[in-house]
Scaffold this active site. Sequence first.
Site, PDB file in Angstrom:
ATOM      1  N   ARG A  37       0.830  -1.214   0.000  1.00 18.75           N
ATOM      2  CA  ARG A  37       0.000   0.000   0.000  1.00 18.75           C
ATOM      3  C   ARG A  37       0.862   1.261   0.000  1.00 18.75           C
ATOM      4  NH1 ARG A  37      -5.009  -1.903   3.905  1.00 18.75           N
ATOM      5  NH2 ARG A  37      -6.336  -2.497   2.175  1.00 18.75           N
ATOM      6  N   LYS A 201     -18.552 -16.034   3.666  1.00 13.52           N
ATOM      7  CA  LYS A 201     -19.980 -15.805   3.904  1.00 13.52           C
ATOM      8  C   LYS A 201     -20.751 -15.258   2.707  1.00 13.52           C
ATOM      9  CE  LYS A 201     -20.684 -14.036   8.274  1.00 13.52           C
ATOM     10  NZ  LYS A 201     -20.311 -12.870   9.106  1.00 13.52           N
ATOM     11  N   GLY A 354      -7.781  -8.013  -0.456  1.00 10.14           N
ATOM     12  CA  GLY A 354      -7.885  -8.969   0.645  1.00 10.14           C
ATOM     13  C   GLY A 354      -7.185 -10.285   0.383  1.00 10.14           C
ATOM     14  N   GLY A 377     -12.774  -4.207   0.963  1.00  6.21           N
ATOM     15  CA  GLY A 377     -14.137  -3.758   1.264  1.00  6.21           C
ATOM     16  C   GLY A 377     -14.629  -2.745   0.240  1.00  6.21           C
TER      17      GLY A 377
HETATM   18  P1  AMP Z   1     -13.900 -13.567   3.223  1.00  6.95           P
HETATM   19  O1  AMP Z   1     -13.323 -12.658   4.245  1.00  6.95           O
HETATM   20  O2  AMP Z   1     -15.388 -13.672   3.238  1.00  6.95           O
HETATM   21  O3  AMP Z   1     -13.336 -13.317   1.833  1.00  6.95           O
HETATM   22  O4  AMP Z   1     -13.455 -15.013   3.627  1.00  6.95           O
HETATM   23  C1  AMP Z   1     -12.132 -15.425   3.623  1.00  6.95           C
HETATM   24  C2  AMP Z   1     -12.020 -16.621   4.496  1.00  6.95           C
HETATM   25  O5  AMP Z   1     -12.895 -17.627   4.032  1.00  6.95           O
HETATM   26  C3  AMP Z   1     -10.645 -17.219   4.517  1.00  6.95           C
HETATM   27  O6  AMP Z   1     -10.104 -17.036   5.796  1.00  6.95           O
HETATM   28  C4  AMP Z   1     -10.876 -18.685   4.227  1.00  6.95           C
HETATM   29  O7  AMP Z   1     -10.178 -19.535   5.098  1.00  6.95           O
HETATM   30  C5  AMP Z   1     -12.362 -18.850   4.460  1.00  6.95           C
HETATM   31  N1  AMP Z   1     -12.927 -19.974   3.716  1.00  6.95           N
HETATM   32  C6  AMP Z   1     -12.902 -20.157   2.394  1.00  6.95           C
HETATM   33  N2  AMP Z   1     -13.487 -21.347   2.074  1.00  6.95           N
HETATM   34  C7  AMP Z   1     -13.876 -21.915   3.233  1.00  6.95           C
HETATM   35  C8  AMP Z   1     -14.508 -23.130   3.567  1.00  6.95           C
HETATM   36  N3  AMP Z   1     -14.852 -24.003   2.638  1.00  6.95           N
HETATM   37  N4  AMP Z   1     -14.755 -23.370   4.859  1.00  6.95           N
HETATM   38  C9  AMP Z   1     -14.395 -22.485   5.806  1.00  6.95           C
HETATM   39  N5  AMP Z   1     -13.796 -21.319   5.550  1.00  6.95           N
HETATM   40  C10 AMP Z   1     -13.520 -21.026   4.280  1.00  6.95           C
END
Ligand code: AMP
Length: 397
Positions: A37, A201, A354, A377
């Site tokens: 950054r 999520k 991210g 974000g």
């Molecule tokens: P996000 O912040 O929503 O982009 O999520 C990123 C996180 O999702 C990372 O820390 C990954 O470890 C987690 N992740 C990705 N796939 C899975 C999965 N199948 N089960 C649990 N966590 C996951």
Amino acid sequence: MLNKKTVDDLNVKGKRVLVRCDFNVPVKDGVITDDNRITASLPTIRKLMNDGAKVILCSHMGKPKGEVKPELSLAPVAERLSEKLGVEVKFAKDDNVVGENAKAAVEAMKDGDVILLENTRFRKEETKNEDNFSKELASLADIYVDDAFGSSHRAHCSTVGVTKYVAESAVGYLMEKEIEYLGNAVENPVRPFAAILGGAKVSDKINVINNLLEKVDILIIGGGMAYTFIKALGGTVGNSLLEEDKVEYAKEMIFKASQKGVKFLLPIDTVIVKEFKNDALSDIVPTGLIPDGWMGVDIGPETRSLFTEALKDAKTVVWNGPMGVFEFPNFAKGTEAIAEALAHIDGTTIIGGGDSAAAVNQLGYGDRMSHISTGGGASLEFLEGKELPGVAAVQDK
Ligand code: AMP
């Protein structure tokens, strides 16, 4: 096209220019562990220095929540900036950000000098966009430049409030580049246009999915969020991540994709484990047939081929979120396969910050992507079709 003033539209010679950067970098034991950054902010800073501005930099770091947290001081950033710019970047160390040190440092500046203020979030007013702190920041400068794309989805004093109290405002080169890449991808994509979404999520990406289904030709969903869609299709997902209250929404999105003629791809096989650790015993099963007691942690080999094949001829690709628990090397194969597929695409590839940006850089594919966003974000909100407050606040051309 961006209709905002940019640094190229300014006459800054001899003027005090406050630049909001995104220096929210990871620091461990006082040492910056990833300075991407900082590097990304240099073109704007150099341009202003060369044009004879007095350059006053500011940024937040972490979440000190209005308190002075020495471990979140920007002092190490001033040092790293000095190294990179080859001139001393004086650090105006005021716990209240705009204090005696900052005022004296600004007073003493010569044209082309650069100083850095302390973490703007040491002030509780910052995240509430309260006028008094906005005015204090503005009192240091004649012109304001916003180059903090990663913070532009937040209406704070240093990103929005301050613009009310300066004579002129503009966006910096980094902001311009981010908006140009993301904006063109969403509004003017060369087709086929594919989006890949992953991560934990569905609820974080509801509006992104909805908006992208209006724009893309191909939508690929992997990672933890895929299981809610698999459930919506009648599959069993064992102990995998599942948002029961989003299953209906997932059904609607599957229906919307078919109505819009969007090719909507979900994982067809899944790497499953019983224990959430890197060296856990694992198996591979069809995604909709995950047994009780097992959870999906990565897309399987057939899915890797399916996704790679679908992306082969894409001309614009946007990617946000890992395909599995990529922090565990044994379950990073899906995420790696997407990074590799993107590295071989003959078209525009945009990584939405991210985890996906970290994965691409870790694998050494950083240079093969058209654009890696500095704001996770902010880039997601952009993909939702939202106007970013930090951009909206800057003067039009
Ligand atoms: P996000 O912040 O929503 O982009 O999520 C990123 C996180 O999702 C990372 O820390 C990954 O470890 C987690 N992740 C990705 N796939 C899975 C999965 N199948 N089960 C649990 N966590 C996951």
